[in-house]
Design a protein around this motif. Structure first.
Motif, PDB file in Angstrom:
ATOM      1  N   SER A   2       1.423 -17.737   7.458  1.00 51.33           N
ATOM      2  CA  SER A   2       0.036 -17.621   7.464  1.00 51.33           C
ATOM      3  C   SER A   2      -0.405 -16.654   6.362  1.00 51.33           C
ATOM      4  CB  SER A   2      -0.531 -17.051   8.901  1.00 51.33           C
ATOM      5  OG  SER A   2      -0.161 -18.094   9.796  1.00 51.33           O
ATOM      6  N   SER A   3      -1.758 -16.834   5.963  1.00 45.25           N
ATOM      7  CA  SER A   3      -2.160 -15.969   4.981  1.00 45.25           C
ATOM      8  C   SER A   3      -3.558 -15.424   5.545  1.00 45.25           C
ATOM      9  CB  SER A   3      -2.855 -16.753   3.442  1.00 45.25           C
ATOM     10  OG  SER A   3      -3.722 -17.983   4.076  1.00 45.25           O
ATOM     11  N   ARG A  18      -2.166  -4.329   4.227  1.00 45.07           N
ATOM     12  CA  ARG A  18      -1.381  -5.083   3.481  1.00 45.07           C
ATOM     13  C   ARG A  18       0.107  -4.798   3.777  1.00 45.07           C
ATOM     14  NH1 ARG A  18      -0.470  -8.076  -1.138  1.00 45.07           N
ATOM     15  NH2 ARG A  18      -2.299  -8.182  -1.921  1.00 45.07           N
ATOM     16  N   GLU A  22       2.437  -7.578   5.545  1.00 46.98           N
ATOM     17  CA  GLU A  22       3.374  -8.464   4.771  1.00 46.98           C
ATOM     18  C   GLU A  22       4.725  -8.146   5.328  1.00 46.98           C
ATOM     19  OE1 GLU A  22       2.854  -6.882   0.779  1.00 46.98           O
ATOM     20  OE2 GLU A  22       1.643  -8.738   0.338  1.00 46.98           O
ATOM     21  N   TYR A  26       3.211 -12.182   6.729  1.00 47.85           N
ATOM     22  CA  TYR A  26       1.897 -12.841   6.254  1.00 47.85           C
ATOM     23  C   TYR A  26       1.821 -12.695   4.693  1.00 47.85           C
ATOM     24  CZ  TYR A  26       0.383 -12.807  11.037  1.00 47.85           C
ATOM     25  OH  TYR A  26       0.346 -13.141  12.525  1.00 47.85           O
ATOM     26  N   ASP A  27       1.117 -13.584   4.115  1.00 47.00           N
ATOM     27  CA  ASP A  27       0.907 -13.511   2.797  1.00 47.00           C
ATOM     28  C   ASP A  27      -0.440 -12.842   2.822  1.00 47.00           C
ATOM     29  OD1 ASP A  27       0.618 -14.108   0.064  1.00 47.00           O
ATOM     30  OD2 ASP A  27      -0.046 -16.112   0.519  1.00 47.00           O
ATOM     31  N   VAL A  28      -0.565 -11.734   2.021  1.00 46.15           N
ATOM     32  CA  VAL A  28      -1.922 -11.174   2.317  1.00 46.15           C
ATOM     33  C   VAL A  28      -2.885 -11.097   0.654  1.00 46.15           C
ATOM     34  CG1 VAL A  28      -3.157  -8.716   2.592  1.00 46.15           C
ATOM     35  CG2 VAL A  28      -1.118  -9.588   3.957  1.00 46.15           C
ATOM     36  N   TRP A  29      -4.080 -11.450   0.978  1.00 42.05           N
ATOM     37  CA  TRP A  29      -4.720 -11.401  -0.367  1.00 42.05           C
ATOM     38  C   TRP A  29      -5.950 -10.272   0.064  1.00 42.05           C
ATOM     39  CZ3 TRP A  29      -7.192 -16.815   0.256  1.00 42.05           C
ATOM     40  CH2 TRP A  29      -6.087 -17.912   0.183  1.00 42.05           C
ATOM     41  N   PRO A  47      -7.478 -18.822   2.959  1.00 41.11           N
ATOM     42  CA  PRO A  47      -6.751 -18.114   3.813  1.00 41.11           C
ATOM     43  C   PRO A  47      -6.687 -18.690   5.436  1.00 41.11           C
ATOM     44  CG  PRO A  47      -8.748 -16.635   3.689  1.00 41.11           C
ATOM     45  CD  PRO A  47      -8.694 -17.692   2.840  1.00 41.11           C
ATOM     46  N   ASP A  48      -5.934 -18.280   6.180  1.00 44.94           N
ATOM     47  CA  ASP A  48      -5.840 -18.931   7.359  1.00 44.94           C
ATOM     48  C   ASP A  48      -6.520 -17.909   8.456  1.00 44.94           C
ATOM     49  OD1 ASP A  48      -3.645 -21.041   7.289  1.00 44.94           O
ATOM     50  OD2 ASP A  48      -2.431 -19.293   6.800  1.00 44.94           O
TER      51      ASP A  48
END
Length: 126
Positions: A2-3, A18, A22, A26-29, A47-48
């Motif tokens: 999930s992001s 972050r 992470e 999780y993929d973090v923006w 993102p999710d």
């Protein structure tokens, strides 16, 4: 995986968030403002989960939430975690929190952050 798009005007808060997310897979923006968040959400890939600070200069978190909920398509249903150190702001929210919206106060416990983002990610998958 999930992001999560983390939106906060404080670089230290974005960094800590972050690292925690992470480490949990999780993929973090990141976005440093409401304007940057709206730009990121206007792209082809969403993102999710949106993790959104309330108090930011310029476009604040409540305005970002209003715009997200008023947008067409998938963006309207994006799960949002509102996080703020201003508890009074949450209690006097200009936007009522809906079923895909969650609240987390700052400072937050890392386990609470991961648990709440996980619940929001499950809401995205539902």
């Amino acid at each position: 995986m999930s992001s999560v798009l983390v939106v906060d005007d404080e670089p230290d808060v974005r960094l800590v968030t972050r690292v925690i997310l992470e480490a949990s897979g999780y993929d973090v923006w990141e976005a440093e403002s409401g304007e940057a968040a709206l730009d990121a959400l206007g792209g082809d890939h969403l993102p999710d989960v949106l993790l959104l600070d309330v108090r930011m200069p310029g476009i604040d978190g409540w305005e970002v939430l209003r715009r997200v909920r008023g947008a067409p398509g998938l963006l309207r249903d994006l799960p949002v975690v509102i996080f703020t150190a201003d508890i009074a702001s949450a209690e006097q929210a200009p936007v009522a929190l809906a079923d895909r919206e969650f609240f987390l106060s700052k400072p937050f416990d890392p386990d609470d952050l991961v648990e709440l983002v996980g619940r929001a990610a499950k809401a995205a998958a539902a």
